[in-house]
Design an enzyme around this catalytic site. Structure first.
Site, PDB file in Angstrom:
ATOM      1  N   TYR A  92      -2.413   0.020  10.302  1.00 36.07           N
ATOM      2  CA  TYR A  92      -2.341  -0.426   8.908  1.00 36.07           C
ATOM      3  C   TYR A  92      -1.028   0.038   8.266  1.00 36.07           C
ATOM      4  O   TYR A  92      -0.349  -0.734   7.591  1.00 36.07           O
ATOM      5  CB  TYR A  92      -3.541   0.131   8.145  1.00 36.07           C
ATOM      6  CG  TYR A  92      -3.592  -0.276   6.685  1.00 36.07           C
ATOM      7  CD1 TYR A  92      -4.014  -1.550   6.314  1.00 36.07           C
ATOM      8  CD2 TYR A  92      -3.230   0.621   5.684  1.00 36.07           C
ATOM      9  CE1 TYR A  92      -4.075  -1.929   4.981  1.00 36.07           C
ATOM     10  CE2 TYR A  92      -3.284   0.254   4.347  1.00 36.07           C
ATOM     11  CZ  TYR A  92      -3.708  -1.020   4.001  1.00 36.07           C
ATOM     12  OH  TYR A  92      -3.749  -1.387   2.672  1.00 36.07           O
ATOM     13  N   SER A 100       0.850  -1.186   0.000  1.00 34.55           N
ATOM     14  CA  SER A 100       0.000   0.000   0.000  1.00 34.55           C
ATOM     15  C   SER A 100       0.886   1.237   0.000  1.00 34.55           C
ATOM     16  O   SER A 100       2.011   1.220   0.519  1.00 34.55           O
ATOM     17  CB  SER A 100      -0.898   0.011   1.238  1.00 34.55           C
ATOM     18  OG  SER A 100      -1.527   1.265   1.409  1.00 34.55           O
TER      19      SER A 100
END
Length: 272
Positions: A151, A138
């Site tokens: 995250y 990501s």
């Protein structure tokens, strides 16, 4: 990818990106082990793509029994030559009030599970004439962002693992690579995250678009894929002049907090 036929292991195959990847990669595979938690979706994929091609493993990749089942399935099909660690979860929440169990789960699913599965399958990968491990990361592995502390930590760890293992295996036939999609219209980004992205004008790719990009990435030689020039420049800017993203993101805090889920009130211990 017409010149290469892969023996694929794909995690997160019952999710949005995972389903699109399975469909896109099927013509280039001699076998596919599709791993996910939704049996119904996996069985539908198997029927669509062909029971002769697809073996499914239903389970949680944080569990040893699932890793055992994946290793056994791929071994029975001749070993794995392409491992795509795609499974991942998100939890958009203020760090102070985030459930510790959610933080632990983020790290286990997004970081520890890909590490353990890669380690488990590495002997099979090294037996292949040519092999690839692709970890789906990501942009938040590069760019810390409010509401995503856990995250971001998990994806930054995944990138570090990918780079270290790539260098460790540089003199073997196993390539270890890192693929970063843009924000994608999947259940992982549904609800408050999608609403926040919409208010900020953040574009969302469709899973089929991500699958096409990843197929092209497999064909190439770069160790890492960033989704576009804007994203690549943002990563560079965050590295060289982090005070500029600091100020920009601080200005976004009211919108971020507007969409952030309310804290879960925990019961206080009673005094004796």
């Amino acid at each position: 990818m017409a010149h290469m036929r892969w023996r694929l292991v794909l995690t997160g195959a019952s999710g949005g990106i995972g389903q699109a990847l399975a469909v896109a990669l099927a013509p280039y595979c001699t076998s596919m082990v599709l791993v996910g938690r939704n049996r119904g979706v996996l069985e539908t994929l198997r029927e669509r793509l062909g029971p002769h091609l697809v073996r499914i493993v239903v389970g949680d990749t944080t569990q040893a029994a699932t890793l055992d089942a994946v290793a056994a399935a791929s071994s029975e099909l001749g070993g794995v030559s392409l491992l795509i660690n795609n499974a991942g979860i998100n939890d958009f929440h203020a760090f102070q009030s985030q459930d510790p169990a959610a933080l632990r789960n983020l790290l286990e699913v997004n970081l520890l599970a890909p590490m353990l599965l890669t380690q488990r399958l590495l002997p099979q990968l090294r037996n292949a004439t040519r092999a690839q491990v692709i970890n789906v990361g990501s942009l938040f592995g590069y760019l810390g962002y409010p509401g995503f502390a856990g995250y971001c930590a998990s994806k930054a760890g995944l990138r570090g693992f990918t780079q270290a293992l790539r260098r460790e295996l540089a003199d073997t036939g196993v390539e270890v690579r890192h693929f970063i999609p843009r924000a994608t219209r999947t259940p992982i980004n549904a609800g408050p995250v999608e609403a926040m992205n919409a208010e900020m004008g953040v574009p969302l790719d469709e899973p089929a678009d991500v699958a096409r990009q990843l197929c092209a990435f497999i064909e190439g030689s770069a160790w890492e894929h960033k989704p576009g020039l804007k994203e690549a420049l943002l990563v560079l800017l965050n590295h060289l002049l982090p005070s500029l993203p600091d100020r920009a993101i601080r200005g976004q805090l009211p919108v971020i907090r507007k969409h952030m889920p309310a804290p879960v009130r925990r019961a206080q211990p009673r005094s004796s």
